[in-house]
Scaffold this active site. Structure first.
Site, PDB file in Angstrom:
ATOM      1  N   LYS A 184      57.738  -2.180  60.805  1.00 49.07           N
ATOM      2  CA  LYS A 184      56.779  -2.596  61.521  1.00 49.07           C
ATOM      3  C   LYS A 184      56.068  -4.054  60.949  1.00 49.07           C
ATOM      4  O   LYS A 184      55.922  -3.719  59.345  1.00 49.07           O
ATOM      5  CB  LYS A 184      55.504  -1.494  61.286  1.00 49.07           C
ATOM      6  CG  LYS A 184      53.694  -1.942  61.570  1.00 49.07           C
ATOM      7  CD  LYS A 184      53.355  -0.291  62.073  1.00 49.07           C
ATOM      8  CE  LYS A 184      51.839  -0.463  62.147  1.00 49.07           C
ATOM      9  NZ  LYS A 184      51.368   0.638  62.087  1.00 49.07           N
ATOM     10  N   ASP A 231      45.810  -5.791  61.050  1.00 49.75           N
ATOM     11  CA  ASP A 231      45.403  -4.804  62.346  1.00 49.75           C
ATOM     12  C   ASP A 231      44.152  -3.862  61.879  1.00 49.75           C
ATOM     13  O   ASP A 231      43.593  -3.352  61.385  1.00 49.75           O
ATOM     14  CB  ASP A 231      46.220  -2.985  61.871  1.00 49.75           C
ATOM     15  CG  ASP A 231      46.288  -2.176  62.371  1.00 49.75           C
ATOM     16  OD1 ASP A 231      45.558  -2.281  63.743  1.00 49.75           O
ATOM     17  OD2 ASP A 231      46.608  -0.794  62.531  1.00 49.75           O
ATOM     18  N   LYS A 285      38.524  -0.496  63.712  1.00 53.49           N
ATOM     19  CA  LYS A 285      38.379   0.566  63.121  1.00 53.49           C
ATOM     20  C   LYS A 285      37.015  -0.005  61.896  1.00 53.49           C
ATOM     21  O   LYS A 285      36.553  -1.295  62.383  1.00 53.49           O
ATOM     22  CB  LYS A 285      39.940  -0.657  61.410  1.00 53.49           C
ATOM     23  CG  LYS A 285      40.727  -0.330  61.582  1.00 53.49           C
ATOM     24  CD  LYS A 285      42.013  -0.425  60.664  1.00 53.49           C
ATOM     25  CE  LYS A 285      43.105   0.009  61.298  1.00 53.49           C
ATOM     26  NZ  LYS A 285      43.726   1.222  61.611  1.00 53.49           N
ATOM     27  N   ASP A 306      49.339  -4.442  56.441  1.00 56.66           N
ATOM     28  CA  ASP A 306      50.529  -3.117  58.119  1.00 56.66           C
ATOM     29  C   ASP A 306      51.973  -4.180  58.130  1.00 56.66           C
ATOM     30  O   ASP A 306      51.945  -3.529  59.406  1.00 56.66           O
ATOM     31  CB  ASP A 306      49.242  -3.160  58.969  1.00 56.66           C
ATOM     32  CG  ASP A 306      49.355  -1.838  59.455  1.00 56.66           C
ATOM     33  OD1 ASP A 306      50.026  -1.201  59.688  1.00 56.66           O
ATOM     34  OD2 ASP A 306      49.006  -1.831  61.301  1.00 56.66           O
ATOM     35  N   ASP A 323      44.161   1.857  68.467  1.00 57.08           N
ATOM     36  CA  ASP A 323      45.165   1.447  66.928  1.00 57.08           C
ATOM     37  C   ASP A 323      46.016   2.338  66.621  1.00 57.08           C
ATOM     38  O   ASP A 323      46.390   1.859  65.552  1.00 57.08           O
ATOM     39  CB  ASP A 323      43.254   2.299  65.853  1.00 57.08           C
ATOM     40  CG  ASP A 323      43.621   2.146  64.961  1.00 57.08           C
ATOM     41  OD1 ASP A 323      44.340   0.491  64.115  1.00 57.08           O
ATOM     42  OD2 ASP A 323      43.192   2.824  63.937  1.00 57.08           O
ATOM     43  N   GLU A 377      49.150   1.550  67.556  1.00 58.40           N
ATOM     44  CA  GLU A 377      49.394  -0.018  67.840  1.00 58.40           C
ATOM     45  C   GLU A 377      50.950  -0.334  66.937  1.00 58.40           C
ATOM     46  O   GLU A 377      52.004  -0.479  67.561  1.00 58.40           O
ATOM     47  CB  GLU A 377      48.748  -0.914  67.389  1.00 58.40           C
ATOM     48  CG  GLU A 377      49.298  -1.730  66.104  1.00 58.40           C
ATOM     49  CD  GLU A 377      48.604  -1.063  64.693  1.00 58.40           C
ATOM     50  OE1 GLU A 377      47.859   0.377  65.673  1.00 58.40           O
ATOM     51  OE2 GLU A 377      48.970  -1.229  63.525  1.00 58.40           O
ATOM     52  N   ARG A 380      52.436   2.700  66.785  1.00 55.00           N
ATOM     53  CA  ARG A 380      54.753   3.105  67.414  1.00 55.00           C
ATOM     54  C   ARG A 380      54.632   1.818  68.896  1.00 55.00           C
ATOM     55  O   ARG A 380      55.700   1.850  69.295  1.00 55.00           O
ATOM     56  CB  ARG A 380      54.210   4.878  67.822  1.00 55.00           C
ATOM     57  CG  ARG A 380      53.201   4.640  68.782  1.00 55.00           C
ATOM     58  CD  ARG A 380      51.949   6.226  68.487  1.00 55.00           C
ATOM     59  NE  ARG A 380      51.163   5.938  67.314  1.00 55.00           N
ATOM     60  CZ  ARG A 380      50.752   7.570  67.173  1.00 55.00           C
ATOM     61  NH1 ARG A 380      50.714   8.917  67.492  1.00 55.00           N
ATOM     62  NH2 ARG A 380      50.227   7.229  65.530  1.00 55.00           N
TER      63      ARG A 380
HETATM   64  N1  BES Z   1      47.731   1.171  60.320  1.00 53.05           N
HETATM   65  C1  BES Z   1      47.308   2.178  61.002  1.00 53.05           C
HETATM   66  C2  BES Z   1      47.323   3.606  59.544  1.00 53.05           C
HETATM   67  C3  BES Z   1      47.044   3.033  58.542  1.00 53.05           C
HETATM   68  C4  BES Z   1      45.977   3.440  57.999  1.00 53.05           C
HETATM   69  C5  BES Z   1      47.948   2.676  57.337  1.00 53.05           C
HETATM   70  C6  BES Z   1      45.535   3.432  56.857  1.00 53.05           C
HETATM   71  C7  BES Z   1      47.322   2.831  56.146  1.00 53.05           C
HETATM   72  C8  BES Z   1      45.898   3.286  55.648  1.00 53.05           C
HETATM   73  C9  BES Z   1      47.707   2.379  62.111  1.00 53.05           C
HETATM   74  O1  BES Z   1      48.100   1.729  62.725  1.00 53.05           O
HETATM   75  C10 BES Z   1      46.521   3.155  62.646  1.00 53.05           C
HETATM   76  O2  BES Z   1      45.532   2.522  62.962  1.00 53.05           O
HETATM   77  N2  BES Z   1      46.829   4.376  62.573  1.00 53.05           N
HETATM   78  C11 BES Z   1      46.119   5.451  63.394  1.00 53.05           C
HETATM   79  C12 BES Z   1      46.117   6.244  64.454  1.00 53.05           C
HETATM   80  C13 BES Z   1      45.972   6.789  64.852  1.00 53.05           C
HETATM   81  C14 BES Z   1      44.472   6.428  66.255  1.00 53.05           C
HETATM   82  C15 BES Z   1      46.070   8.170  66.313  1.00 53.05           C
HETATM   83  C16 BES Z   1      45.385   5.643  62.726  1.00 53.05           C
HETATM   84  O3  BES Z   1      46.298   6.248  61.626  1.00 53.05           O
HETATM   85  O4  BES Z   1      44.428   6.680  61.717  1.00 53.05           O
HETATM   86 ZN    ZN Z   2      48.464  -0.071  61.990  1.00 53.85          ZN
HETATM   87 MN    MN Z   3      46.100   0.869  63.981  1.00 51.81          MN
END
Ligand code: BES
Ligand code: ZN
Ligand code: MN
Length: 500
Positions: free
Chosen positions: A264, A269, A276, A287, A346, A348, A350
């Site tokens: 990825k 992000d 966020k 990210d 968010d 994103e 996947r």
């Molecule tokens: N890059 C983030 C995941 C992440 C969050 C990594 C905090 C490290 C620390 C990812 O893109 C994301 O935002 N995932 C969301 C998914 C949710 C919206 C289903 C998450 O984990 O909140």
């Molecule tokens: Zn992300």
């Molecule tokens: Mn995200």
């Protein structure tokens, strides 16, 4: 970064520092006695008086006895049997203390210690890795001066070859060192600020790596991806002023179907329209650590000239909110033909990985695929910051990765992808939604990716959200899971050799 010279035929000189262990239960160690004798019992005297500490992780410096002997760095190892974790902690303490002495040549005898569950080869791998790693400094053009000022001096490391042949010992050291240098690349790319590293910048680094290490490099731009129908990846990229890239590197150290790594590469992000919260948002520059891992591993494998066929694929985008950004509720068509309702912009990672997985399978027909992604905050809740999440469709592949993680002390543990979880992805308006609700967030992300694996190709997914970087005062990319993957590929190369 300075590259250590590692050797196994050391002749101690007066400019050297020799690192030896001192245990609180066993003072009969050969290296200690040797130095004690040279100093007419001074070391045992200092130990008795408590001026040298044998407590685990404590270090003491003692000056040379005469013009022919080295200075010594005594590392306390305590009195309990050493595990790999403790052995590594001692090596780290030793490397940092040695660094502070400004010696250029160091001999480290710690690999002669008994460590439970670690063989001679792995002892040397870890020693070389940790000493090389101790030279790492974050260093980009904008910080050149500061980085130079605290540049390390250590340049030569002597290790005992233990019960190995010279070639075996050197190979182990090479593995450790190449792994550390791969981690350094991964860390520096991860640490680069998002204004200095966008998708195009990531592609430029891949091109440089391809040139220096003789890899094939293909880079797709937005128009190419439009032609391929990558509607999911492009939806994430559309709100950013930075154009997306799909990067592919190929290392051909053997014939046959390749192993594919997919990482990825979200260079920043923000969450997109599902923005966020502000606190800690800077850390979303990390990210792209999955992508940086692909580059670090490709570099290490090429350095080691492993007899394997490896491809690395990186979908690189920036996720931003904008008037033309994707909205919650948008439905997009992925390259696979499956449609996706974007319920949260968010989620994103996947969305870009699914198109990268489809493309990788059709382009390279890999024997197996391993993806790594800072995919879910939920993974940090489940496993914390020590262990990566591991999922997939093939038990043997998962077990082999788990084993490589234990060997390299870069551990990952399995979570299940049962059908029941997959049902959480149901959408009323598309083949699937891009989120599966609050429960089991790491697993539903894995279930989403699994839908894009064709013909049951063995596939594993590493969620490295908790392990790819460190927060707090030591904030920075960790270089994980480069050690796990390099060890896995070394094991894989050995396995293929044995099967020949
Ligand atoms: N890059 C983030 C995941 C992440 C969050 C990594 C905090 C490290 C620390 C990812 O893109 C994301 O935002 N995932 C969301 C998914 C949710 C919206 C289903 C998450 O984990 O909140
Ligand atoms: Zn992300
Ligand atoms: Mn995200």
């Amino acid at each position: 970064m300075n590259t250590l010279t590692i050797s196994f035929d050391h002749k101690t000189s007066a400019t050297d520092l020799r690192i030896i262990a001192v245990s609180s239960s066993d003072v009969q160690q050969h290296e200690l006695i040797e130095q004690d004798t040279a100093r007419k019992g001074q070391l045992s005297q200092l130990l008795k008086e408590g001026l040298i500490s044998a407590k685990k992780g404590n270090t003491s410096l003692v000056a040379r006895a005469n013009s022919r002997s080295p200075n010594v760095l005594l590392v306390g190892i305590g009195d309990k049997p050493l595990t790999l974790r403790h052995y590594r902690e001692l090596l780290e303490a030793a490397a940092n203390a040695a660094q502070a002495t400004k010696h250029t040549q160091v001999e480290c005898t710690l690999p002669t210690l008994d460590v439970t569950d670690v063989d001679s080869t792995q002892k040397l791998v870890h020693a070389a890795l940790i000493f090389q790693n101790s030279l790492y400094r974050y260093d980009d053009a904008s910080r050149g001066k500061a980085a130079k000022e605290d540049a390390p001096l250590l340049n030569t490391l002597a290790l005992p070859k233990l019960d190995l042949s010279k070639e075996e010992a050197q190979q182990a050291a090479n593995q450790g060192q190449a792994t550390a240098l791969g981690m350094a690349l991964t860390r520096t790319l991860g640490n680069l600020p998002p204004n200095l590293l966008d998708p195009e910048g990531l592609a430029a680094h891949a091109k440089t790596l391809a040139k220096t290490h003789d890899l094939n490099c293909t880079i797709l731009k937005r128009a190419d991806m439009e032609n391929l129908g990558m509607g999911s990846l492009l939806a994430v990229a559309q709100g950013s002023a930075a154009a997306p890239r799909l990067i592919a590197l190929e290392y051909k150290g053997a014939k046959g179907k390749p192993i594919a790594l997919v990482g990825k590469g979200v260079t920043f992000d923000s969450g997109g329209i599902s923005l966020k919260p502000g606190a800690g948002m800077d850390e979303m520059k990390f990210d792209m650590c999955g992508a940086a891992t692909v580059l670090g591993v490709m570099q290490a494998v090429a350095e080691l000239k492993l007899p394997i066929h490896l491809v690395g694929v990186i979908p690189a985008v920036e996720n931003m909110p904008a008037g033309n950004a994707a909205r919650p509720g948008d439905v997009v068509t992925s390259m696979s033909g499956q449609t996706i309702e974007i319920l949260n912009t968010d989620a994103e990672g996947r969305l870009i990985l699914c198109d990268a997985l489809t493309w990788t399978q059709r382009e390279f027909k890999p024997a197996q695929i391993i993806d790594m992604a800072t995919l879910t905050g939920a993974c940090i809740i489940a496993l914390g910051n020590n262990t990566s999440g591991l999922m997939g469709n093939n038990d043997n592949l998962q077990l082999a990765l788990q084993k490589a993680g234990i060997m390299s002390y870069d551990r990952a543990w399995s979570l299940p992808l049962y059908d029941e979880y997959d049902e959480q992805l149901k959408s009323n308006f598309a083949d699937m939604g891009n989120i599966g609700g609050r429960e089991a967030g790491t697993i539903t992300a894995g279930c989403f990716l699994k839908r894009f694996i064709e013909n049951d190709t063995p596939w594993a997914h590493l969620d490295i959200a908790g392990t790819a970087w460190v927060s707090g005062t030591k904030k920075g990319a960790s270089g994980r899971p480069v050690p796990l993957l390099v060890q896995y590929l070394v094991n894989q190369a050995q396995k293929e050799k044995a099967e020949d």
